[in-house]
Design an enzyme around this catalytic site. Structure first.
Site, PDB file in Angstrom:
ATOM      1  N   ARG A 305       0.811  -1.237   0.000  1.00  0.00           N
ATOM      2  CA  ARG A 305       0.000   0.000   0.000  1.00  0.00           C
ATOM      3  C   ARG A 305       0.840   1.282   0.000  1.00  0.00           C
ATOM      4  NH1 ARG A 305      -3.105   1.425   3.488  1.00  0.00           N
ATOM      5  NH2 ARG A 305      -4.684   2.285   2.139  1.00  0.00           N
ATOM      6  N   CYS A 334      14.602  -4.380  -4.144  1.00  0.00           N
ATOM      7  CA  CYS A 334      15.394  -3.526  -5.014  1.00  0.00           C
ATOM      8  C   CYS A 334      14.517  -2.572  -5.811  1.00  0.00           C
ATOM      9  CB  CYS A 334      16.260  -4.379  -5.923  1.00  0.00           C
ATOM     10  SG  CYS A 334      17.407  -5.341  -4.950  1.00  0.00           S
TER      11      CYS A 334
END
Ligand SMILES: *Cc1c(COP(=O)(O)O)cnc(C)c1O
EC number: 4.1.1.20
Length: 385
Positions: A305, A334
């Site tokens: 979220r 990453c």
């Protein structure tokens, strides 16, 4: 601000990250909603997409709620968890033939239909099975939910539902479809709506639409106002249970139901958000040039979220009561967007501390992914730790 209470001792033997659900809070929330809706004679569905954890679904089904589903697999998950098919509704703009057939086979209560081609396909598929599909027309009331643009669904240019001006045409069409029975109208204008005025506007639109139905001589038995009630992400400890009373009181005041009409709501987030937290261990505390970073073993793959909607979740170091310091709280993925908070006040944090991301019971576990070949987070309920 106070912190939540967690069984930190029992967490020590568990691999992190995991979702932790407070079953008592969930049950209390359910019983409050039940009590209020019972008073008004409304029917309550739970929007499965907010959290489809099997035990959470079982708890909600046991409390007597119906289920609102947006895919064939959600229909399956709901029924497997104990929701009776007679209380299942199925919404969504892109239901495939396979999904429609599955729901027809289960004899679900109602399809929320969002387009004319969908009506035609549903009629054909129902005819092949010698069945009649009960449908509610999803109407786009053109009400601005005043929430994040990605979770606004009730504006005219939106992909969901029919515009009000289409209604007479839709009613005409349905009269020609022998295996379709119109039983209701349906709305859903968005999510995390915190201004009750927005729902007030929806109720007014509904009354206008009722007048159109009267004029067309269409008798609508079920009115489904959808979901969308918001929760307090800033202070979950002060407001663990959303303002259901205000929400249903407003509906009761504003909506004029015709004789025999039944009102439904289908709340998702407000039922499950506050009972869930994502529990993570601190992997490293890293000193940057001008900042300190808390690097968690939970990332955007576990709770997307913040990265997806710039959403805020309260973060608590539940292992430390040391004086507060400022940190950027980040995950290991990453991607630069894998950041839960910047310049955030946390009790002084050390490697291996437990950190709780609060109000994560809705659109948390269910949105987890395996990006970076990560494992999906596990989940524990408070009564089984
Ligand atoms: C998502 C959704 C809901 C639930 O919304 P919340 O904001 O979680 O209450 C209800 N109905 C439909 C059709 C939905 O798509």
């Amino acid at each position: 601000m106070t912190k939540g209470t967690f069984p930190v001792e029992s967490f020590k033997g568990l691999e992190t990250p995991f979702y932790y659900y407070d079953v008592n809070l969930l049950k209390e929330t359910l019983s409050i909603v039940k009590e209020i809706t019972h008073k008004y004679g409304y029917i309550q569905h739970y929007a499965v997409k907010a959290n489809a954890n099997h035990r959470i679904l079982q708890t909600i089904a046991t409390a007597g709620f119906g289920a609102d589903c947006v895919s064939g697999n959600e229909v399956k998950a709901a029924i497997n968890a104990g929701f009776p098919a007679s209380k299942v509704v199925f919404a969504g703009v892109g239901k495939t033939d396979k999904e429609i057939n599955l729901a027809l086979d289960y004899n679900i209560f109602c399809f929320n239909v969002e387009s004319l081609p969908e009506l035609e396909v549903m009629n054909e598929l129902a005819e092949k099975k010698g069945k009649t599909a009960s449908v509610a027309i999803r109407i786009n009331p053109n009400v601005d939910a005043h929430t994040h643009e990605y979770i606004t669904t009730g504006l005219n240019e939106n992909k969901f539902g029919f515009s009000i001006s289409f209604l007479p045409k839709v009613f005409e069409k349905i009269k020609t479809l022998k295996n379709i029975e119109l039983i209701g109208i349906h709305f859903h204008i968005g999510s995390q709506i915190t201004e009750l005025d927005t729902f007030s506007e929806l109720c007014e639109k509904l009354n206008d639409i009722q007048a159109i139905c009267d004029k067309e001589g269409i008798n609508i038995q079920h009115i489904n106002l959808g979901g969308g009630l918001g929760i307090d992400y800033d202070d979950p400890n002060a407001n663990p249970i959303p303002d259901f009373k205000g929400y249903y009181e407003l509906i009761n005041q504003k909506v004029s139901l015709r004789k025999g009409q039944i009102l439904h709501t289908e709340l998702g987030r407000s039922i499950v958000a506050q009972c869930g937290s994502l529990i993570s261990r601190v992997t490293y505390v890293k000193e940057g040039e001008s900042k300190k970073f808390v690097i968690l073993d939970a990332g955007m793959t576990d709770l997307i979220r913040p990265a997806l909607y710039q959403a805020y979740h309260k973060i608590e170091n539940i292992s430390s009561n040391l004086p507060v310091q400022q940190y950027d709280v980040v995950g290991p993925i990453c991607e630069s967007s894998d950041c839960f908070a910047k310049d955030y006040d946390l009790n002084e944090t050390k490697r291996a501390d437990f950190v709780a991301l609060r109000s994560a019971g809705a659109y948390g576990e269910i949105m987890a992914s395996q990006y970076n070949c990560r494992e999906l987070p596990k989940a524990y309920l408070s009564d089984s730790l």
